[in-house]
Design a protein around this motif. Structure first.
Motif, PDB file in Angstrom:
ATOM      1  N   LEU A   1       0.772  -1.254   0.092  1.00 47.65           N
ATOM      2  CA  LEU A   1       0.212  -0.036   0.039  1.00 47.65           C
ATOM      3  C   LEU A   1       0.696   1.208   0.115  1.00 47.65           C
ATOM      4  O   LEU A   1       0.399   2.224   0.000  1.00 47.65           O
ATOM      5  N   GLY A   2       2.354   0.937   0.181  1.00 49.80           N
ATOM      6  CA  GLY A   2       3.027   2.279   0.367  1.00 49.80           C
ATOM      7  C   GLY A   2       2.895   2.824   1.857  1.00 49.80           C
ATOM      8  O   GLY A   2       2.819   1.995   2.704  1.00 49.80           O
ATOM      9  N   ASP A   3       2.835   3.985   2.014  1.00 51.13           N
ATOM     10  CA  ASP A   3       2.570   4.781   3.364  1.00 51.13           C
ATOM     11  C   ASP A   3       1.098   4.601   3.556  1.00 51.13           C
ATOM     12  O   ASP A   3       0.344   5.345   2.770  1.00 51.13           O
ATOM     13  N   VAL A   4       0.549   4.063   4.538  1.00 51.74           N
ATOM     14  CA  VAL A   4      -0.728   3.944   4.744  1.00 51.74           C
ATOM     15  C   VAL A   4      -1.194   5.347   5.419  1.00 51.74           C
ATOM     16  O   VAL A   4      -0.706   5.919   6.323  1.00 51.74           O
ATOM     17  N   TRP A   5      -2.319   6.059   4.598  1.00 51.20           N
ATOM     18  CA  TRP A   5      -2.651   7.240   5.034  1.00 51.20           C
ATOM     19  C   TRP A   5      -4.024   7.216   6.003  1.00 51.20           C
ATOM     20  O   TRP A   5      -4.297   7.493   7.023  1.00 51.20           O
ATOM     21  N   ARG A   6      -5.078   6.225   5.632  1.00 48.31           N
ATOM     22  CA  ARG A   6      -6.347   6.069   6.273  1.00 48.31           C
ATOM     23  C   ARG A   6      -6.719   4.607   6.248  1.00 48.31           C
ATOM     24  O   ARG A   6      -6.591   4.102   5.262  1.00 48.31           O
ATOM     25  N   PHE A   7      -7.269   4.459   7.521  1.00 47.25           N
ATOM     26  CA  PHE A   7      -7.801   2.852   7.877  1.00 47.25           C
ATOM     27  C   PHE A   7      -8.999   3.005   8.012  1.00 47.25           C
ATOM     28  O   PHE A   7      -9.576   3.642   9.043  1.00 47.25           O
ATOM     29  N   GLU A   8     -10.093   2.378   7.189  1.00 42.00           N
ATOM     30  CA  GLU A   8     -11.579   2.284   7.390  1.00 42.00           C
ATOM     31  C   GLU A   8     -11.827   0.707   7.739  1.00 42.00           C
ATOM     32  O   GLU A   8     -11.605   0.177   6.924  1.00 42.00           O
ATOM     33  N   SER A   9     -12.487   0.630   8.864  1.00 49.30           N
ATOM     34  CA  SER A   9     -12.934  -0.509   9.468  1.00 49.30           C
ATOM     35  C   SER A   9     -14.588  -0.434   9.669  1.00 49.30           C
ATOM     36  O   SER A   9     -14.644   0.329  10.457  1.00 49.30           O
ATOM     37  N   ARG A  10     -14.969  -1.450   9.045  1.00 44.78           N
ATOM     38  CA  ARG A  10     -16.602  -1.463   9.421  1.00 44.78           C
ATOM     39  C   ARG A  10     -16.950  -2.987  10.241  1.00 44.78           C
ATOM     40  O   ARG A  10     -16.534  -3.982   9.392  1.00 44.78           O
ATOM     41  N   PHE A  11     -17.561  -2.873  11.299  1.00 44.10           N
ATOM     42  CA  PHE A  11     -18.363  -3.886  11.745  1.00 44.10           C
ATOM     43  C   PHE A  11     -19.734  -3.917  12.024  1.00 44.10           C
ATOM     44  O   PHE A  11     -20.070  -3.481  13.011  1.00 44.10           O
ATOM     45  N   GLU A  12     -20.310  -3.918  10.855  1.00 46.36           N
ATOM     46  CA  GLU A  12     -21.733  -3.536  10.670  1.00 46.36           C
ATOM     47  C   GLU A  12     -22.756  -4.895  10.709  1.00 46.36           C
ATOM     48  O   GLU A  12     -22.475  -5.567  10.240  1.00 46.36           O
ATOM     49  N   ARG A  13     -23.926  -4.550  11.273  1.00 49.62           N
ATOM     50  CA  ARG A  13     -25.138  -5.507  11.264  1.00 49.62           C
ATOM     51  C   ARG A  13     -26.422  -4.770  10.831  1.00 49.62           C
ATOM     52  O   ARG A  13     -26.491  -3.519  11.171  1.00 49.62           O
ATOM     53  N   TRP A  14     -27.304  -5.405  10.468  1.00 50.27           N
ATOM     54  CA  TRP A  14     -28.680  -5.233  10.313  1.00 50.27           C
ATOM     55  C   TRP A  14     -29.634  -5.818  11.232  1.00 50.27           C
ATOM     56  O   TRP A  14     -29.994  -6.944  11.046  1.00 50.27           O
ATOM     57  N   ARG A  15     -29.756  -5.146  12.613  1.00 49.60           N
ATOM     58  CA  ARG A  15     -30.701  -5.714  13.507  1.00 49.60           C
ATOM     59  C   ARG A  15     -31.536  -4.872  14.149  1.00 49.60           C
ATOM     60  O   ARG A  15     -31.326  -4.350  15.156  1.00 49.60           O
ATOM     61  N   PRO A  16     -32.585  -4.315  13.097  1.00 49.28           N
ATOM     62  CA  PRO A  16     -33.469  -3.267  13.663  1.00 49.28           C
ATOM     63  C   PRO A  16     -34.273  -3.435  15.066  1.00 49.28           C
ATOM     64  O   PRO A  16     -34.811  -2.338  15.439  1.00 49.28           O
ATOM     65  N   GLN A  17     -34.540  -4.568  15.425  1.00 51.00           N
ATOM     66  CA  GLN A  17     -35.122  -4.942  16.593  1.00 51.00           C
ATOM     67  C   GLN A  17     -34.083  -5.340  17.604  1.00 51.00           C
ATOM     68  O   GLN A  17     -33.467  -6.243  17.454  1.00 51.00           O
TER      69      GLN A  17
END
Length: 357
Positions: A147-163
């Motif tokens: 990646l070369g020099d890392v500038w930004r790390f985006e990490s998502r741990f997402e769920r769809w549990r509306p109730q």
């Protein structure tokens, strides 16, 4: 591994104990699941059915009364019990593994670390997501300089549990140490620190979106690392369209990876390490893409073969550490560093400020 297997007492047989810890312990050469502690009769029967030679105890006190018959304690009970049970295990002279978060505060984690040092026993924290397939793949890419020099790390741990599902994890009682910040947040912050080192600034937003929910279910953290990398971390139960698990941007290229590591789903479905020919292996259609200048959705970049996930490696490392032949895979002091960030995030979200560590 040669020699007599280490006898393990497992406290708690809910999701963490039955889906993660018990199967991984049983699959590890050099460990044997000796006793499961649960007061729930149905879970007691479940444990006996799944592990025919296991002993069952109704309370931790029953386990500690025969501490001399055990070599390792694993704590997979509700978060609020982690500190008192870990303290009891350490004072009984037993090595101990504690599920994340080890405690509600960084100070408590450091106190437990000091107590373990005083008694000369191992204290390790179960951060299994360090052995997720996507994380292992990204760690290799970073180490190789892809990646070369890392500038930004985006990490998502997402769920769809509306109730809301209810239970202590969604309780608003601070003593329960519930909410997504301390649950999934423990994973994404630990991964960010493992990849990019100490954090100097924390900004967070924590929202309760679902009707009937009593604690955060949609949380965002922005971290500034000492080396200049920015980590943007999302944990949510209210995401109707899931984003990429990772998007990492560097001076040479970016890496985008969708989908969750398959090991948890496999364990939930009853699959077991050691009995599956290709444990942790992901199908090619889910491989991440590495490149620059075009979206991976439109075919940009090159597919990167996903490194197989390896949760069993954690307990193999624990067994080696207890025997004195390897390092502690996740220390309490590392967990304390993660808790420093989580405590700062809670303050940031509450007071609407950026917190300097």
């Amino acid at each position: 591994m040669t020699g007599t297997p280490l006898r393990v007492g497992l406290i708690g047989y809910g999701l963490a104990g039955s889906v993660f810890h018990a199967p991984l312990i049983a699959a590890t050469d050099g460990l044997v699941l000796d006793t499961v502690v649960t007061s729930n009769p149905e879970r007691q029967e479940q444990a006996r059915a799944e592990f025919t030679d296991v002993r069952v105890a109704s309370t931790p006190d029953e386990l500690f009364e025969r501490a001399g018959e055990l070599d390792l304690i694993v704590i997979a009970s509700p978060n609020k019990t982690h500190v008192p049970l870990a303290t009891a295990a350490i004072e009984a002279g037993l090595p101990v593994v504690v599920d994340k978060p080890i405690s509600g505060t960084a100070a408590e984690a450091r106190e437990l670390a000091a107590l373990a040092d005083e008694h000369g026993v191992l204290l390790s924290v179960f951060q299994n997501r360090r052995w997720d397939n996507d994380f292992l793949t990204l760690r290799k890419l970073v180490a190789d300089g892809a990646l070369g020099d890392v500038w930004r790390f985006e990490s998502r741990f997402e769920r769809w549990r509306p109730q809301p599902k209810g239970g202590w994890r969604e309780s608003g009682d601070p003593a329960e140490i519930g909410g997504l910040l301390y649950d999934l947040g423990s994973h994404v912050v630990d991964q960010a620190i493992t990849l990019f080192g100490p954090v100097t600034e924390v900004y967070a937003e924590a929202v309760v979106r679902r009707e009937g929910a009593a604690t955060d279910d949609d949380t965002f953290l922005a971290l500034t690392h000492a080396n200049g990398v920015r980590s943007h971390l999302y944990v949510s139960a209210t995401t109707a369209q899931l984003g990429p698990r990772f998007r990492v941007l560097g001076s040479r290229a970016g890496f985008v990876k969708y989908g969750l590591d398959p090991q948890e789903a496999a364990l939930r479905d009853g699959a077991r390490p050691g009995t599956e020919a290709a444990w942790g292996v992901e199908e090619e259609s889910l491989w991440g893409r590495l490149g620059a200048g075009e979206s991976p959705v439109t075919g940009g970049g090159t597919a990167v073969e996903t490194v197989p996930g390896d949760y069993p490696a954690y307990y193999a490392a624990v067994a080696a550490a207890v025997r004195g032949t390897g390092p502690n895979p996740v220390t309490a002091l590392e967990a304390a560093e993660t808790l420093d960030v989580l405590e700062a995030a809670r303050r940031s979200a509450r007071d609407k400020v950026t917190v300097t560590l």
